[in-house]
Write a protein that holds these residues in place. Structure first.
Motif, short mmCIF file in Angstrom:
data_model
loop_
_atom_site.label_atom_id
_atom_site.label_comp_id
_atom_site.label_asym_id
_atom_site.label_seq_id
_atom_site.Cartn_x
_atom_site.Cartn_y
_atom_site.Cartn_z
N ALA A 108 0.80 -1.22 0.00
CA ALA A 108 0.00 0.00 0.00
C ALA A 108 0.84 1.27 0.00
O ALA A 108 0.58 2.21 -0.76
CB ALA A 108 -0.94 -0.02 1.21
N SER A 109 1.90 1.30 0.82
CA SER A 109 2.65 2.55 0.96
C SER A 109 3.40 2.92 -0.32
O SER A 109 3.76 4.08 -0.52
CB SER A 109 3.65 2.45 2.12
N VAL A 110 3.63 1.92 -1.18
CA VAL A 110 4.40 2.17 -2.39
C VAL A 110 3.72 3.21 -3.28
O VAL A 110 4.37 4.06 -3.89
CB VAL A 110 4.63 0.85 -3.17
N THR A 111 2.41 3.14 -3.36
CA THR A 111 1.68 4.04 -4.26
C THR A 111 1.14 5.27 -3.52
O THR A 111 0.50 6.12 -4.13
CB THR A 111 0.50 3.28 -4.91
N ASP A 112 1.42 5.35 -2.24
CA ASP A 112 0.94 6.48 -1.44
C ASP A 112 1.97 7.61 -1.51
O ASP A 112 3.11 7.43 -1.09
CB ASP A 112 0.74 6.00 0.02
N PRO A 113 1.59 8.77 -2.05
CA PRO A 113 2.59 9.86 -2.22
C PRO A 113 3.15 10.38 -0.91
O PRO A 113 4.14 11.11 -0.92
CB PRO A 113 1.80 10.94 -2.97
N LYS A 114 2.53 10.03 0.20
CA LYS A 114 3.07 10.48 1.48
C LYS A 114 4.35 9.73 1.86
O LYS A 114 5.01 10.07 2.83
CB LYS A 114 2.03 10.29 2.60
N TYR A 115 4.67 8.67 1.07
CA TYR A 115 5.86 7.85 1.39
C TYR A 115 6.85 7.87 0.23
O TYR A 115 6.46 7.99 -0.93
CB TYR A 115 5.45 6.40 1.67
N LYS A 116 8.07 7.76 0.59
CA LYS A 116 9.12 7.56 -0.42
C LYS A 116 9.64 6.13 -0.25
O LYS A 116 9.87 5.69 0.88
CB LYS A 116 10.24 8.56 -0.23
N THR A 117 9.83 5.44 -1.38
CA THR A 117 10.11 4.00 -1.31
C THR A 117 11.48 3.67 -1.87
O THR A 117 11.92 4.21 -2.88
CB THR A 117 9.03 3.23 -2.10
N ARG A 118 12.13 2.77 -1.20
CA ARG A 118 13.43 2.26 -1.64
C ARG A 118 13.32 0.74 -1.73
O ARG A 118 12.73 0.10 -0.87
CB ARG A 118 14.47 2.65 -0.60
N ARG A 119 13.86 0.20 -2.81
CA ARG A 119 13.83 -1.25 -3.00
C ARG A 119 15.20 -1.82 -2.64
O ARG A 119 16.21 -1.27 -3.04
CB ARG A 119 13.50 -1.59 -4.45
N LEU A 120 15.19 -2.89 -1.88
CA LEU A 120 16.49 -3.47 -1.55
C LEU A 120 16.44 -4.98 -1.71
O LEU A 120 15.41 -5.61 -1.47
CB LEU A 120 16.98 -3.09 -0.15
N GLY A 121 17.57 -5.50 -2.13
CA GLY A 121 17.59 -6.95 -2.35
C GLY A 121 18.95 -7.42 -2.74
O GLY A 121 19.70 -6.71 -3.38
N ARG A 122 19.25 -8.60 -2.32
CA ARG A 122 20.52 -9.23 -2.60
C ARG A 122 20.33 -10.73 -2.51
O ARG A 122 19.36 -11.20 -1.90
CB ARG A 122 21.58 -8.84 -1.55
N GLU A 123 21.28 -11.44 -3.03
CA GLU A 123 21.32 -12.87 -2.74
C GLU A 123 22.02 -13.06 -1.42
O GLU A 123 23.07 -12.45 -1.15
CB GLU A 123 22.09 -13.60 -3.84
N VAL A 124 21.46 -13.91 -0.59
CA VAL A 124 22.05 -14.21 0.71
C VAL A 124 22.17 -15.73 0.79
O VAL A 124 21.23 -16.45 0.47
CB VAL A 124 21.19 -13.66 1.87
N LYS A 125 23.35 -16.20 1.19
CA LYS A 125 23.61 -17.64 1.16
C LYS A 125 23.14 -18.30 2.45
O LYS A 125 23.95 -18.75 3.26
CB LYS A 125 25.10 -17.88 0.94
N CYS A 126 21.83 -18.34 2.64
CA CYS A 126 21.30 -19.06 3.80
C CYS A 126 19.86 -19.46 3.56
O CYS A 126 19.20 -18.94 2.66
CB CYS A 126 21.42 -18.23 5.07
N HIS A 127 19.39 -20.37 4.37
CA HIS A 127 17.99 -20.79 4.40
C HIS A 127 17.12 -19.59 4.79
O HIS A 127 17.52 -18.80 5.65
CB HIS A 127 17.89 -21.92 5.43
#
Lengths: 381, 381, 381
Positions: free
Chosen positions: C167-186
């Protein structure tokens, strides 16, 4: 002058088998494979295999190679004599190729145990001559056409099996290029890749849109071969290809006939030859895929590609670098795809190929029948 | 002054055993190995093993090491006290060496669980003191001669087992060099390599053509040792070697006697000492091979090499860099060859060494007898 | 404006459960695990999983991804339609993502077999249309909030399972950052890491000395959630943190109340939300951990972090690079530690965690109950 122009210059007796080839019911290959996953069939050792280019084994030097996991040392003595031994010292099993060629024998680098061309241990510096230990295994070896061939199987059979003759290599009418790389796949993928000319789509960036038509196949006890003609469906002929197949400009034979490409697996080797409508051999490729590791998941490819020189000979010399580039690019594409096939096989834990082309099914059957009798253990990815 | 000159200056009572040593029948070692492949014998944990150089563990810091697959953290507190713990937090098993030394204790980097020098958990920030969980294992540790020793076996035996004394290290008559690397092989290959001086051929580029003669061996319950003298057969003495063994120019003792080199495995350590005809210790090497991984296919070597200073002391200081280079090169050659031995063993799936030298056969028997009682599981190459 | 100031501005009804949480007897978790090592529980496939960011799949292109060892190709056609297929050609099992998007279909790069959005094979260039072989598996796919979701389980269940709303992604009251990486664990280590806020010690260099207090947990059939408040124990608030949690300067709400952080695992996703005493959502993180390999020892993390804009909006834009740096550093620390946990698990051959925090024990129980029913085979390190 060459291939494509000629492809168009030949009257084709398109045999009924062409359609038959691709339209016969696609039976499930699983039945055949219940007993034998092709990718786990070892190559048969009772043949002559190229293990090095001649120039790789210099006078007075030892050179280590592998055949299906077995380490083999190739030795060229100071007088130029060639021999091949198991590449492990009988003492502490270290590679003999790290040793020193002394006259006509090879001395291990570690404690100096020394072997002659038959593998016999002839000196241990700190041991009496009367107490010399057993030696190492020797392999029959031959040199031909710039290749060093070794017979890794039963030595008693070596003399009865022919060493491949590479006729065009020594024929001045041809110019020869040697190509080879390590490819991380079972040798069978290499055979299938080259024999199935329907994979021209893979080389669309190099070759444009070429369409192959199979003219029919032949099968013998130890071979499968198939003839193809090609049609350009779209796009301009690339300059690299015109060097291999001949360019449109030099087309003097019209469009009534076509060059014919014959791909043949004569176990365990493969050849690809292009002949004009009049029967002239314009391209002659001989190639072998030698398994390196025990799992036979990596092969070293030894290819000898001879191209018939045009009437104005320097034309080819000028264009040669382009041909090198062209063949390298195509070979790279083939290597990438067969390695993807091997990777899929390892992940899937078995052969899930769904082959619809009868030529390839015949080839797979040949490779199973002529291969070694053992089964390669499951490969742990 | 040193070795080679002295080698030539000593009257040798070449014992009958020398010839006996190398000429006795080469029995098949297989019989001995039916029960125990030496390369699968774990090192015995009930000894003091060096796990780090002293300078690697700084005040207020934790340092992670391994012994045969077991992670161990070495901690030097702010007051300089040293202790050793299992290198895994009792909570979530992360390495404690990533933590923070606080006073005399070690705090895990993740959730802050804290351990004292006995391994007891003394704080979990979010848990009442009365509910603290169990801690981690502590190891006896000692520091001597610039090395940190840990006792990985039964702690009850630690005090009764001697920590190695490195006498020449603190003797101002000697200059000491520390050498060590990771080597990818079972520790037994290291012992065999150093004790079999017939491998001088390996170092022919560094040492020229030296011939070792064994003067006989001695065997006790926990040791094997052998004496050697050397003869230069061909080539000039390299400058590096003259620094270790002494140079011809400084030869003041004539050629009637020879230096004697004694190589000894006093389980689990090894020493190599060179003494002049008059009994002066001119070179004193102490060395240990510590398995790092559970398969014991990698060892970290801790070597302490002390060389007796010549009468004009700055001569050695000037020449020291050459000696460093010389020993590094030789150690590199040894490392390469033992790693090839290990590789061959892994590929062959067992020990196919065919040992003919009685000293080494005695050594192998010692290593089998004194090693741990378990069997290292098959190593998957 | 935000977190820490607010943390201090809220009246906390510190529930009795806080102390109860950490002081209840630490029962041995072994009993629970006899049947099921959490690290060998596969993620349940009957959910929508993000497999790529929208921008990774461009028009007219194919993009290869993995879910738990299964290769999947995401295709965006020329008209922008999205579909997902098994990433293996039915013919020779090579990856379809190396192929060519043609109109609304995907052509394999090797022999040109072609598939439509349902996985049906619609063309084999050298085979009659009436004899086309079987095709490949298709996966339901959806696009939402900049993520491409795929349903890897039973397709019949896809429509009945909700695609996550961000929901917050499309709400102009919020600024969004995407984060992601491969992590070598379960994936389970990721859930535990984020939910146990007692691990603030790990981030001491970024965050200073923050102390978390759990206000109690809630458990439903498919979720666990826990509320925290934080106290700064020592050190200055870092600038990076003030961007996430709000800075002391902007503190307009006094110190009577505190922001509350709620961490929730709503299987299989996780959220972390920070609300002010007055209930305003100031930070909203949604995150999923997608197993890549069959052993589920590697996950790709897809995180969407929305921060409520302050009243002077450009302040946040100026500070944004600092926030990026701050979150990257923290994420890196978390990644390092969970990879160490996985490594310890693989070496120890089982789960030796000794969990004392009831919230995490509840979480572990949830992950076991909601996970797939099979057992991941032993991972060979």
């Amino acid at each position: 002058m060459y291939a494509e122009s000629l492809l168009e210059n030949r009257t084709i007796d398109a045999p009924a088998e062409v359609e038959h080839d691709v339209d016969q019911p696609v039976e499930n290959e699983a039945t055949q494979q219940v007993e034998r996953d092709l990718r786990r069939v070892p190559i048969h050792p009772d043949h002559w295999y190229p293990l090095a280019w001649s120039h790789e084994v210099k006078k007075g030097r030892a050179h280590g190679v592998h055949f299906a996991g077995d380490p083999i040392v190739l030795v060229r003595t100071e007088t130029g004599k060639l021999f091949a031994l198991e590449d492990r010292c009988a003492h502490r099993q270290v590679p003999l190729h790290a040793g020193v060629v002394e006259g006509e024998s090879l001395r291990c680098c570690y404690h100096g145990w020394t072997y002659d061309c038959s593998g016999k241990c002839i000196d241990v510096p700190y041991l009496g001559k009367e107490r010399l230990p057993n030696g190492v295994r020797a392999y029959p070896s031959r040199e031909q056409g710039g290749l060093i061939f070794v017979f890794p199987g039963d030595p008693a059979l070596a003399d009865s099996r022919p060493v491949p003759e590479l006729a065009s290599v020594t024929d001045p009418k041809y110019k020869t290029r040697r190509l080879g790389r390590e490819v991380k796949c079972h040798y069978s993928f290499m055979h299938e890749n080259l024999m199935d000319m329907n994979h021209q789509f893979l080389h669309r960036r190099q070759m444009g849109n070429m369409r192959a038509r199979s003219l029919g196949r032949r099968r013998g006890e130890d071979f499968v071969e198939v003839d193809y003609v090609f049609t350009r469906e779209a796009g301009k002929q690339p300059i690299g290809e015109s060097l291999v197949f001949g360019g449109g400009k030099k087309n003097e034979t019209g469009t009534g006939g076509k060059d014919v490409m014959t791909v043949r697996t004569g176990y365990p080797y493969q050849t690809l030859q292009i002949r004009t409508a009049s029967g002239t051999l314009v391209m002659d490729l001989w190639i072998a895929y030698v398994p390196l590791d025990a799992a036979q998941r990596t092969n070293r490819t030894f290819g000898v590609l001879s191209i018939r020189r045009p009437k104005v000979p320097f034309v080819m010399d000028l264009a040669w670098p382009l041909l090198v580039w062209f063949t390298e690019r195509i070979f790279q594409e083939d290597r990438d795809i067969v390695e993807m096939e091997q990777e899929a096989h390892d992940k899937q834990g078995g052969d899930r190929n769904n082959e619809v082309f009868p030529v390839i099914r015949e080839l797979r059957s040949l490779l199973r029948e002529r291969g070694g009798r053992t089964v390669i253990p499951i490969y742990k990815a």
